[in-house]
Write an enzyme that holds these catalytic residues in place. Structure first.
Site, PDB file in Angstrom:
ATOM      1  N   GLU A   1       0.710  -1.331   0.076  1.00 21.15           N
ATOM      2  CA  GLU A   1       0.043   0.121   0.077  1.00 21.15           C
ATOM      3  C   GLU A   1       0.803   1.331   0.103  1.00 21.15           C
ATOM      4  O   GLU A   1       0.509   2.267   0.767  1.00 21.15           O
ATOM      5  CB  GLU A   1      -0.906  -0.032   1.249  1.00 21.15           C
TER       6      GLU A   1
ATOM      7  N   GLU B   1      -6.485 -10.579  -0.466  1.00 23.58           N
ATOM      8  CA  GLU B   1      -7.175 -10.189   0.558  1.00 23.58           C
ATOM      9  C   GLU B   1      -8.711 -10.366   0.225  1.00 23.58           C
ATOM     10  O   GLU B   1      -9.365  -9.147   0.606  1.00 23.58           O
ATOM     11  CB  GLU B   1      -6.680  -8.661   1.212  1.00 23.58           C
TER      12      GLU B   1
HETATM   13  C1  GLA Z   1      -4.769  -3.964   4.587  1.00 22.60           C
HETATM   14  C2  GLA Z   1      -3.670  -4.793   4.799  1.00 22.60           C
HETATM   15  C3  GLA Z   1      -4.254  -6.301   5.618  1.00 22.60           C
HETATM   16  C4  GLA Z   1      -4.961  -5.770   6.692  1.00 22.60           C
HETATM   17  C5  GLA Z   1      -6.433  -5.077   6.129  1.00 22.60           C
HETATM   18  C6  GLA Z   1      -7.265  -4.919   7.151  1.00 22.60           C
HETATM   19  O1  GLA Z   1      -5.674  -4.414   3.597  1.00 22.60           O
HETATM   20  O2  GLA Z   1      -3.054  -5.353   4.004  1.00 22.60           O
HETATM   21  O3  GLA Z   1      -2.765  -6.768   6.374  1.00 22.60           O
HETATM   22  O4  GLA Z   1      -4.472  -5.147   7.809  1.00 22.60           O
HETATM   23  O5  GLA Z   1      -5.811  -4.239   5.661  1.00 22.60           O
HETATM   24  O6  GLA Z   1      -7.403  -5.891   8.144  1.00 22.60           O
END
Ligand code: GLA
Length: 358
Positions: free
Chosen positions: A132, A247
């Site tokens: 990110e 994710e």
């Molecule tokens: C982001 C991070 C993850 C996690 C999510 C929320 O996407 O990459 O590691 O912390 O937020 O839980």
């Protein structure tokens, strides 16, 4: 013909099926994990603040228990996410009372990477090396003078420019030569953000860093734009990147009427509005199922570049979304964003996903 009863087994020819886990969730869903998943990610346990809370003092107990589960399952870990602007201890950015110079930050990243790799190399097949690091919006020259239009103005970036990412990839390549190295981000299918991600990855490669793949987080907070997802996969693939969905989850917001008004925390009436918007109704639950089916249809059609699809959690009894975007102090609102329900039972879409590949 015997019935296929494992999601991971039915998808063997396509991609791995992963889950983000914590030691607690592993204990709760041990058998479910053994049966339906063949890749694991530690939700928090391999992050910087969990593994090196104080400089030089490493703490691996929790990460070890995730690795132990992976060994029991006979699978490997997609490791996540050492260099990130969140969940990183404050000492990273300091040299005594002064801001740390870039070289010190690079040394720290190198020492941290070395320690993680020495312990986990044989259990890890991919790393989210940097997480990110692109920004979400266009900087306003008055409010954000001098900020980059591409990169998040994080502490790391303020102190090192893009150097921290280069250091992270170089160290990971040195200590983990056999794992695939990923850049991971969210809103990765939104055109403006996708352009920033592309610029970031090109920039790293121009500096000689090995970036093997893109982690497409795929957190869905709105009805997915399926065409943009396909376009994004094609753009990333055209750069020679491997793709991992890292994710995946589908918030109740994604099943919510697009045209409805949207309030933010702090707006009058926010609490009532959000409760209503996020209330699980049979219609919304079946919409979430439908979204999963359509997403997997797309993922399957890019199986030549997608190696893994990981959901951010195992089952609906625990999901970070129960707490996300709420006003501080508001009681959690139960979300149902995963493939297995609160009892750990497969939702109707799981059978549909398996039927689709019979
Ligand atoms: C982001 C991070 C993850 C996690 C999510 C929320 O996407 O990459 O590691 O912390 O937020 O839980």
């Amino acid at each position: 013909m015997s019935e296929i009863i494992s999601l991971a087994k039915s998808y063997e020819k396509y991609f791995k099926i992963g889950a983000a886990v914590s030691p607690r969730q592993i204990r709760k869903h041990h058998d479910l994990l053994l049966r339906h998943f063949n890749s694991l990610t530690a939700e928090n346990e391999m992050k910087y603040d969990s593994t090196e809370p104080e400089e030089g003092h490493f703490c691996f107990d929790k990460a070890d228990s995730v690795v132990a589960m992976a060994r029991e399952m006979g699978v490997k870990i997609r490791a996540h996410a050492p260099v990130w602007h969140n969940q990183t201890p404050a000492w990273m950015y300091l040299d005594g009372n002064r801001p740390a110079p870039p070289e010190l930050i690079y040394e720290r990243i190198d020492a941290h990477t070395k320690a993680l790799c020495e312990r986990y190399n044989r259990d890890v097949y991919a790393w989210d090396v940097v997480n990110e690091a692109t920004r979400d919006d266009v900087p306003d020259p008055e409010k954000n003078p001098g900020e980059s239009p591409v990169y998040r103005n994080s502490e790391y970036y303020k102190l090192c420019g893009t150097g921290f990412m280069e250091a992270a990839f170089r160290s990971m390549e040195k200590y983990s030569p056999d794992a695939r190295l990923f850049y991971n981000d969210y809103s990765e299918c939104v055109p403006e953000k996708r352009n920033r991600i592309v610029t970031l990855i090109r920039g790293l490669r121009e500096k000689g860093c090995r970036v093997d793949g893109i982690g497409m987080q795929q957190h869905h907070f709105a009805a997915p734009d399926y065409d943009e997802i396909k376009r994004s996969i094609e753009i990333y693939a055209s750069m020679g990147l491997r793709i991992h969905v890292t994710e995946l989850d589908v918030s109740m917001m994604a099943a919510f009427n697009q045209g409805s008004r949207r309030l933010k925390p702090g707006d009058p009436g926010f609490d009532e509005y959000i409760r209503e918007a996020l209330k699980a109704t049979p219609e919304k639950l079946s919409k979430i199922d439908e979204i999963y089916v359509r997403l997997f249809e797309i993922y399957r059609s890019y199986t030549d570049v997608i190696d893994c699809v990981t959901t951010w959690g195992i089952a609906d009894d625990y999901t970070w979304l129960d707490f996300f975007g709420m006003r501080r102090g508001m009681p959690p609102i139960k979300q149902h964003p995963l493939l297995f329900d609160e009892q750990g039972m497969p939702k109707p879409c799981v059978q549909q996903l398996m039927d689709a590949v019979k």
